[in-house]
Design a protein around this motif. Structure first.
Motif, short mmCIF file in Angstrom:
data_model
loop_
_atom_site.label_atom_id
_atom_site.label_comp_id
_atom_site.label_asym_id
_atom_site.label_seq_id
_atom_site.Cartn_x
_atom_site.Cartn_y
_atom_site.Cartn_z
N ALA A 85 0.84 -1.21 0.00
CA ALA A 85 0.00 0.00 0.00
C ALA A 85 0.87 1.26 0.00
O ALA A 85 0.56 2.22 -0.72
CB ALA A 85 -0.92 -0.02 1.21
N VAL A 86 1.93 1.26 0.79
CA VAL A 86 2.80 2.44 0.83
C VAL A 86 3.45 2.68 -0.52
O VAL A 86 3.45 3.80 -1.04
CB VAL A 86 3.89 2.28 1.93
N PHE A 87 3.97 1.64 -1.14
CA PHE A 87 4.64 1.81 -2.43
C PHE A 87 3.66 2.12 -3.55
O PHE A 87 4.04 2.71 -4.56
CB PHE A 87 5.51 0.60 -2.77
N ARG A 88 2.42 1.77 -3.38
CA ARG A 88 1.42 2.05 -4.42
C ARG A 88 0.81 3.44 -4.27
O ARG A 88 0.66 4.16 -5.25
CB ARG A 88 0.31 0.99 -4.36
N TRP A 89 0.44 3.83 -3.05
CA TRP A 89 -0.35 5.05 -2.89
C TRP A 89 0.34 6.20 -2.17
O TRP A 89 -0.20 7.30 -2.13
CB TRP A 89 -1.65 4.73 -2.17
N VAL A 90 1.45 5.99 -1.53
CA VAL A 90 2.08 7.11 -0.78
C VAL A 90 3.08 7.82 -1.66
O VAL A 90 3.74 7.31 -2.47
CB VAL A 90 2.74 6.61 0.52
#
Length: 90
Positions: A85-90
């Protein structure tokens, strides 16, 4: 490993962190990137997202240890989902 009284899991942990740092350094040299703005509204690079992931994973594991107990394999799954999630959306 006797010189520091390390266990195998500790050695593997630090080896994985060192490997990640080396891999991200090579990626930054071979494929430079421009910072991108994500959900949080701040510009981040791959290295920033790696740091956010490692820091968040530490807190997830500490919370898991405090709430559930010493059985950590499911915490690893939660950390991997968090990392994605961090690498996709942050």
């Amino acid at each position: 490993m006797d010189w520091m009284a390390w266990t195998w899991p500790t050695a593997i942990f630090f080896t994985v962190i060192a490997t990640l740092l080396i891999a991200f350094t090579v990626l930054a040299i071979r494929f430079p990137e421009t910072p991108r703005r994500g959900v949080l509204g701040m510009e981040t690079t791959r290295g920033d997202r790696l740091f956010i992931t490692l820091l968040g994973s530490a807190f997830i594991n500490l919370a898991w240890l405090g709430i559930v107990g010493a059985y950590q394999p499911y915490a690893l799954i939660v950390c991997l989902v968090y990392a994605a999630a961090v690498f996709r959306w942050v």
